[in-house]
Design an enzyme around this catalytic site. Structure first.
Site, short mmCIF file in Angstrom:
data_model
loop_
_atom_site.label_atom_id
_atom_site.label_comp_id
_atom_site.label_asym_id
_atom_site.label_seq_id
_atom_site.Cartn_x
_atom_site.Cartn_y
_atom_site.Cartn_z
N ASP A 53 7.80 5.45 -0.13
CA ASP A 53 8.37 6.59 0.60
C ASP A 53 7.91 6.68 2.05
OD1 ASP A 53 5.74 7.30 0.23
OD2 ASP A 53 6.16 9.36 -0.42
N HIS A 112 0.82 -1.21 0.00
CA HIS A 112 0.00 0.00 0.00
C HIS A 112 0.86 1.26 0.00
CE1 HIS A 112 -4.24 -1.53 1.17
NE2 HIS A 112 -3.56 -2.49 0.58
#
Length: 297
Positions: free
Chosen positions: A73, A65
């Protein structure tokens, strides 16, 4: 462990690691700045997994996800603020769990190497180490050097995460938007439901809004990481519509058949996970290194 690999409704990546996929990720990125970083993360992860066998699936799904929204990130780890609803609060992410464990693992690293190791790298390594725990060897290589993003928006999670109700065409398009292909879509998945199984599932969910009842996506292999998911799909017992979609296309059906071979599955899975972990990463001077994963510095 497909339910355990909850790699969520499906899939993952295929693309060459380059400027878009991978940037300057490399082996042993923290060799000079935090030599024991990967070992600290491994030990902390294994400690938690030893007490909670659901964590491998939870970390895999969280990593997936994260990478599908703004790249890998760590933006999925950020909390919402008064002025912004973060990815965590998107409907597909409401069932994610284990954020507190990631925070704990990050804290262990911070004790030895403050402001050096990114939350994005912690999540990528923890996902690998959690799944690998029972095998006592790393199941795929994780390159490091990711930086943490400062932006996390609920709207972007809603727009970019694959839906469990997607048909095959939609899934292919969704992955193509990330630079991924059909092969990885199937590998990281982890036709219509068997009527008997469908009847059973109806007895498990209390109502349409029930989001707390646990139903295995991979019956018979709940806490084991293996290729049993594909056996289940072939039996028309895929839990989600997106599972069933894998059998509606000849090419993906052939890949499902290939992955019935355990050796083939582990090889393909390792390659796809490495590529997924390189989607649109921030490197160099981009982003930041968060001290706490749930809030920007």
């Amino acid at each position: 462990m497909r339910n355990q690999a909850l790699i969520l409704l499906c899939i993952v990546v295929f693309g060459v690691i380059g400027t878009c996929h991978g940037g300057s990720l490399r082996k042993k990125y923290y060799k000079k700045t935090c030599p024991n970083a990967e070992e600290i993360i491994k030990k902390a992860t294994e400690k938690h997994v030893g007490n909670d066998p659901t964590l491998p699936a939870r970390f895999l799904r969280m990593h997936f996800h994260d990478c599908f929204v703004r790249g890998c990130d760590g933006s999925v780890l950020l909390n919402s603020t008064t002025n912004n609803s973060a990815e965590k609060d998107a409907i597909p992410n409401l069932t994610l769990a284990g954020f507190d464990v990631i925070d704990d693992i990050k804290a262990e690293v911070e004790k030895k190497c403050p402001n050096v190791v990114s939350c994005a790298d912690v999540l990528a390594l923890a996902a690998r180490d959690a799944v690998s725990f029972k095998f006592q060897r790393p199941l795929w290589e994780v390159l490091t050097g990711r930086r943490d993003g400062r932006v996390s928006r609920v709207s972007e999670a809603m727009a970019n995460l694959p839906s469990p109700f997607s048909n095959f065409t939609t899934l292919v398009r969704n992955f193509a938007n990330q630079g991924l292909n059909v092969h990885d879509l199937v590998v990281l998945s982890d036709p219509s439901l068997n009527p008997t199984y469908a009847a059973f599932l109806k007895t498990q969910c209390r109502n349409l809004t029930d989001n707390t009842t646990f139903v295995p996506m991979d019956p018979g292999s709940v806490f084991t990481f293996d290729n049993n998911y594909y056996v289940t799909v072939k039996q028309n017992k895929g839990l989600l519509q997106s599972d069933a979609a894998l059998l509606t296309n000849k090419g993906s059906r052939n890949i499902v058949n290939e992955l019935l071979d355990p050796k083939k599955f582990f090889t393909e899975f390792a390659q796809s996970m490495k590529r997924m972990g390189a989607i649109n990463v921030l490197t160099g001077n981009e982003g930041e290194i968060r001290k706490k994963c749930f809030v920007v510095n």
